[in-house]
Design an enzyme around this catalytic site. Sequence first.
Site, mmCIF file in Angstrom:
data_model
loop_
_atom_site.group_PDB
_atom_site.id
_atom_site.type_symbol
_atom_site.label_atom_id
_atom_site.label_comp_id
_atom_site.label_asym_id
_atom_site.label_seq_id
_atom_site.Cartn_x
_atom_site.Cartn_y
_atom_site.Cartn_z
ATOM 1 N N ASP A 1 0.830 -1.200 0.000
ATOM 2 C CA ASP A 1 0.000 0.000 0.000
ATOM 3 C C ASP A 1 0.871 1.259 0.000
ATOM 4 O OD1 ASP A 1 -2.754 1.054 0.248
ATOM 5 O OD2 ASP A 1 -2.033 1.846 2.152
ATOM 6 N N ASP B 1 -10.984 1.248 -3.844
ATOM 7 C CA ASP B 1 -10.666 2.680 -3.847
ATOM 8 C C ASP B 1 -11.435 3.467 -4.904
ATOM 9 O OD1 ASP B 1 -8.781 2.742 -1.765
ATOM 10 O OD2 ASP B 1 -7.174 2.073 -3.093
ATOM 11 N N GLU C 1 1.582 -0.585 -4.979
ATOM 12 C CA GLU C 1 0.505 0.326 -5.345
ATOM 13 C C GLU C 1 1.112 1.675 -5.725
ATOM 14 O OE1 GLU C 1 -3.379 2.770 -3.696
ATOM 15 O OE2 GLU C 1 -1.671 2.316 -2.422
#
Length: 584
Positions: A327, A423, A356
């Site tokens: 992340d 997201d 990410e």
Amino acid sequence: MNKAAIYHRPKNNFAYAYDEETLHIIIQSGRDDLLSIDLIYGDPYQWENGSWLSNAVSMEKSGSTELHDYWFVAIKPEYRRMRYGFRCVSKTENWTYTERGFYKEPPNDSAPFFCFPYLHAQDVFQAPAWVKDTVWYQIFPERFGNGDSSNDPEGTLPWASTKPATDNFFGGDFQGVIDHLDHLVELGITGIYFTPIFKAYSNHKYDTIDYMEIDPQFGDKETFRNLIKACHNRGIRVMLDAVFNHSGYYFMPFQDVLEKQERSEYKDWFHLWEFPLETEDVPNYDTFGFVPSMPKLNTANVEVRNYLLEAARYWIEEFDIDGWRLDVANEVDHVFWRDFREVVKSAKPDAYILGEIWHDSMPWLQGDQFDAVMNYPFTNGAIEFFAKQAINANDFVNILTDVLHMYPANVNEVSFNLLDSHDTPRILTLANNNRQRVKLLYLFQLSFIGTPCIYYGDEVGMAGDEDPGCRACMVWEKDQQDRQLFDFVKHLIHLRRTVPAFGNKGSFRFLSADSLTNTIVYKKSTQDEQIIFVLNNSEKSSKVSVSELENKTTKELITNNRVTFEEDTVVNLEPYGYYCFRIL
């Protein structure tokens, strides 16, 4: 000749080792400016009569954008080293482009030419081979299935009894995933990406309290171990989400800092500006965004580094997970990620490391950090064209051609190609509830280069807007599922698995695009197989002439119909129609 548009750099995505014998060389030129480019190449130490010995080979135009053409060649240097340049030919000029610029005549000396010093096997970018053939399924554990009500957190609501909110719970857990693995097997899924499963305060779990413990609402470690085994027994790999950029508010070291302030032994675990800490409104310490409950970790601190690296190793060695999704990966230092890769690959050499990052990520993809990144440039282009219809066909081809030339081919082959996630709004919502557009999205995604990911529930027609709307409970009642869409996606995944050129073994090339009709044509090919895809991203019928189909007999892969073309190669497309012609 537009010399200013001609560009090459002898590294990264323009010159790289594809395998232990092969170099890929790419050069950029102005759109429609050059008639041809030849690669001039030779060994730097081969000379005769005072002149450098060189050969020449034609380069193939591999793609075009609004401003540029890209030219490609694969070459196997005899002695694994190479000097090279480019013979650039326009309608009126002929120049040789080298590291030192342009020459009217090719130099006799190798010194001005670009240099690939030596092809070392250990320098070849190596990602896990299994990823190339994996179709991922992203699961938000709190919302996938409640299989064990005994571990429900306080205040858990009946499944799907109300809309998802940032602070409500429905009891999703590991047992719920185990109970529904057959759904994934039927679809053809071979990899699961879980959003965070570690102990946390929120329902999304990106605010970690303890990196070594599973959140109690999901079950215990034994249940998790059973889940991994159940997945592996079905040929499904498992990737977990690591939040190493920041911790949660209730992470013990941060709580210690809040209690003891500058006297805390953990004060250097975070990026603190001053004391006392301000946790309301705008915090006076670094965080994810400006979220006070997500303090940024100081990964340069040895204790922090060792703690996180031990967590990375632990979940692989103890539970046999197959990969890590990282992340906010671009906000963590490169030194940490290099150490992370060493630890992960020593624990499991074929573990998949996915970062990410939402933009050009070449600095992280040199072979010393990540295996891949989440391919948001692909996502954005596909969503803007197919779902939102906010760009035309030529714009889409420009974007995707840039995507294909952004990284080396062996990086593209394992890029994580998602259409939506926890997201973003769901694709059906982005497509204004038009299921025909969603089908085109899936057809393009599942026939593109990379490793595709489906967000849970999309395959049965779930809709949802921005977070928290995109995090609704999975719909398990079959009479409420879009089974036609499920079967369509299932068939595409089957084609990806069984037809080499349809899947990740086929090279990709756009053949045409028409912005007036919003149609695109592209080809996937191997040495033994060619498939021509014709897609109509419009509510109107259209006709497309595809010269590559002339005098060809084909099998259309969606319908299994045999279609023969003669001189007439016009393909008639219904609104949002599509064909996949496999040339026989």
